[in-house]
Design a protein around this motif. Structure first.
Motif, mmCIF file in Angstrom:
data_model
loop_
_atom_site.group_PDB
_atom_site.id
_atom_site.type_symbol
_atom_site.label_atom_id
_atom_site.label_comp_id
_atom_site.label_asym_id
_atom_site.label_seq_id
_atom_site.Cartn_x
_atom_site.Cartn_y
_atom_site.Cartn_z
ATOM 1 N N MET A 1 11.500 -25.339 37.844
ATOM 2 C CA MET A 1 12.689 -25.112 38.684
ATOM 3 C C MET A 1 12.621 -23.790 39.422
ATOM 4 N N VAL A 2 12.132 -22.760 38.721
ATOM 5 C CA VAL A 2 12.173 -21.434 39.348
ATOM 6 C C VAL A 2 10.867 -21.078 40.059
ATOM 7 N N ALA A 3 9.933 -22.029 40.092
ATOM 8 C CA ALA A 3 8.644 -21.748 40.736
ATOM 9 C C ALA A 3 8.811 -21.186 42.150
ATOM 10 N N PRO A 4 9.709 -21.759 42.980
ATOM 11 C CA PRO A 4 9.852 -21.181 44.329
ATOM 12 C C PRO A 4 10.327 -19.728 44.295
ATOM 13 N N LEU A 5 11.131 -19.389 43.284
ATOM 14 C CA LEU A 5 11.605 -18.001 43.180
ATOM 15 C C LEU A 5 10.462 -17.092 42.726
ATOM 16 N N LEU A 6 9.673 -17.587 41.766
ATOM 17 C CA LEU A 6 8.522 -16.789 41.307
ATOM 18 C C LEU A 6 7.561 -16.554 42.468
ATOM 19 N N ASP A 7 7.430 -17.558 43.326
ATOM 20 C CA ASP A 7 6.496 -17.405 44.445
ATOM 21 C C ASP A 7 7.002 -16.436 45.507
ATOM 22 N N ILE A 8 8.331 -16.265 45.561
ATOM 23 C CA ILE A 8 8.864 -15.252 46.482
ATOM 24 C C ILE A 8 8.476 -13.861 45.967
ATOM 25 N N MET A 9 8.561 -13.686 44.644
ATOM 26 C CA MET A 9 8.288 -12.359 44.060
ATOM 27 C C MET A 9 6.805 -12.187 43.713
ATOM 28 N N GLY A 10 6.078 -13.281 43.667
ATOM 29 C CA GLY A 10 4.716 -13.228 43.147
ATOM 30 C C GLY A 10 3.636 -13.450 44.190
ATOM 31 N N LYS A 11 2.436 -13.231 43.719
ATOM 32 C CA LYS A 11 1.254 -13.281 44.575
ATOM 33 C C LYS A 11 0.860 -14.720 44.902
ATOM 34 N N GLN A 12 0.459 -14.942 46.108
ATOM 35 C CA GLN A 12 -0.100 -16.253 46.473
ATOM 36 C C GLN A 12 -1.291 -16.000 47.371
#
Ligand SMILES: NC(=O)C1=CN([C@@H]2O[C@H](COP(=O)(O)OP(=O)(O)OC[C@H]3O[C@@H](n4cnc5c(N)ncnc54)[C@H](OP(=O)(O)O)[C@@H]3O)[C@@H](O)[C@H]2O)C=CC1
Ligand SMILES: O=CC(=O)O
Length: 525
Positions: A293-304
């Protein structure tokens, strides 16, 4: 059709659309239809290609000024793992379905009209694609990715503030709380709401993140008198991103789950700058459904990182390119002409990568190119390497973080020792920093912190007191499985000396001062 506008309830957990959705397959169909209409009617959309995942390692070289010049990316084909996701170039299933719907309805219309000429097919497909697009805009048809609508953030220190700020900047509806209220003000001025306790934040949000100093404060904020657990209920989620030990994390997880809510521990690797740049690495464990569920939020704060592969009929002439989420397109690639044959017969080229603000540089497949538009005409696929790891049961995320920080603390202590020894034998420590940065033991940490350490400056990114706390917790972890950790134990003693000399709130690189003090004491004796 799934109606779920911004903040609208869907079951207990509210979802909203991703703040910055990427171009959908319908958008791409329209562009394609406009540019290459024969392609649209000649065949149905291709199924998504099989996922390819690659592990990468980066080495960087730097100029004499210490500035990052280029990064080299080496890729190796490997099976899919936690944290991997397909990139857009590989048509995620949802976009593929959209294309299929648009195409199929287009064909039905075409057949019903008994028109089998190419132009009719194109027109019908374009009309249907337009209808789908309008329906999506009116929320009659919503196939976009979703994320929780209301996000809480507790703890706005060095890490929490930029993390919450990135969520706000990305368009999330964020509610904040911090023990020292004044730290909320900059975020409130950016649009965050404020609540006066963790309980109230949790009660008003779908998911709540917590970034606290150490186990005691993490526990208190989650489970104390007006703690977040009191505001939790089924359908909500609590994500603790603080660095704590597994036992604390399990305790918090149990208290949260007793309320019917979901729990994820998600400590981060990466310091102040990666937090500001949205380049953190998440080490998560707990409820997998909350992770998703929070993957999109983690991707905002995290490295891609997005790694692209240019298709070529000649397997020896494939190129790799790297994209960065901060840029709309591929950030740039320069062909090096070096190719590596990898296990399984796959062949990819090594490419050196330079970030160049959206402008193309270098050569690919022998053709010069200088703009994104030129690139779009080249066929490529790409995989997205995400820096979020799901590690299973609660405790594993905490353990991974402690092991990583145990290594980091020992590395910094060892680097400090080397710098002082180089000084003592008459070498210039600035040259040592440069030599280290060019060799096999180079590390962004040494390159970033070395130059200011030479000047006895320690601007705080990772407070020394937190590094010592992590070493203490890592030693406890080692103790729990009877593993000797003599190097970490020695490093821990140095950080303790540094703390006792008032260096707690300096950056952890100030541990060199503890060694200096030891040297001075020795020479006096
Ligand atoms: N800095 C870094 O480079 C990294 C840090 N971490 C980890 O992230 C966590 C936060 O680090 P960082 O932001 O640097 O630390 P800071 O010291 O800057 O922030 C700590 C936060 O915890 C709050 N806090 C402390 N004690 C209490 C308490 N008793 N009750 C309520 N709130 C409390 C502080 O509130 P107040 O403002 O009122 O003091 C502040 O919001 C730590 O666990 C750290 O190990 C992880 C990766 C990198
Ligand atoms: O925990 C510290 C970090 O840099 O990661």
């Amino acid at each position: 059709m799934r109606g779920k506008g911004n903040g609208e309830k869907r079951g207990p957990l509210r979802f909203c659309r991703r703040p910055s959705p990427s171009a959908s397959a319908v958008d791409r169909s329209l562009q394609l239809a406009a540019r290459h209409s024969s392609l649209v009617i000649a065949r149905p959309p291709s199924p998504p290609p099989l996922p390819l995942f690659f592990s990468s390692s980066f080495s960087s070289s730097s100029s004499s000024s210490g500035e990052l010049q280029n990064e080299e990316c080496h890729l190796q084909e490997r099976p899919a793992e936690n944290g991997d996701e397909l990139g857009e170039g590989q048509l995620p299933a949802i976009h593929f379905c959209e294309s299929v719907i648009a195409y199929a309805v287009g064909m039905v219309v075409n057949v019903q009209q008994r028109r089998d000429c190419a132009g009719g097919g194109v027109t019908a497909t374009v009309v249907v694609a337009l209808l789908v697009k309008v329906a999506r805009n009116w929320k009659l048809l919503d196939l976009s990715d979703e994320m929780p609508a209301h996000v809480g953030f507790l703890g706005l220190g060095i890490m929490g503030s930029p993390m919450a700020q990135n969520l706000i900047k990305a368009g999330c509806n964020v509610t904040v709380w911090n023990r020292t209220k004044s730290k909320c003000d900059p975020l409130i001025s950016l649009g965050a709401k404020y609540k006066s306790s963790p309980e109230e934040v949790a009660a008003s949000c779908d998911v709540t993140f917590a970034m606290l100093a150490e186990p005691e404060s993490a526990l208190d904020v989650a489970c104390g008198e007006h703690g977040a657990a009191r505001g939790m209920s089924p359908g909500k989620g609590y994500i603790d991103v603080s660095t704590v030990d597994g036992a604390t994390s399990k305790l918090i997880g149990t208290k949260i789950k007793d309320t019917g809510a979901l729990f994820l521990e998600a400590p981060v690797s990466g310091s102040k700058k990666p937090a500001e740049d949205g380049q953190l690495i998440f080490l998560t464990a707990g409820d997998r459904s909350l992770f998703e569920m929070v993957a999109p939020l983690l991707d905002i704060m995290g490295k891609q990182r997005k790694i692209g592969f240019l298709k070529s009929s000649d397997p020896l002439n494939r190129d790799t390119i790297l994209a960065d989420k901060r840029h709309s397109g591929i950030v740039g690639a320069e062909k090096m002409g070096r190719r590596t044959r990898l296990s399984g017969g796959a062949t990819v080229a090594s490419a050196s990568i330079s970030v160049c603000d959206g402008e193309w540089i270098g050569k690919l497949l022998g053709d010069s190119f200088s703009s994104t538009d030129n690139f779009r005409s080249i066929r490529y696929t790409w995989a997205r390497l995400l820096s979020r790891f799901f590690l299973g049961d609660v405790g594993n995320g905490a353990a991974m973080k402690l092991v990583v920080n145990m290594i980091m603390g020992s590395m910094m202590a060892s680097f400090s020792e080397g710098m002082l020894l180089s000084e003592k034998v008459g070498l210039d420590p600035r040259v040592l920093v440069e030599v280290v940065s060019q060799g096999a033991i180079s590390s962004p940490m040494f390159s970033m912190k070395g130059p200011s350490m030479v000047q006895s400056m320690y601007p705080t990114a990772f407070p020394l007191k937190h590094q010592q706390k992590d070493l203490r917790l890592a030693l406890g972890l080692a103790e729990s499985v009877s593993q000797p950790t003599p190097i970490a134990a020695a490093a821990n003693e140095l950080y303790k000396v540094a703390k006792s000399r008032g260096l707690s709130d300096h950056d952890f690189s100030a541990v060199i001062e503890a060694l200096r003090i030891k040297l001075q004491t020795q020479s006096k004796e």
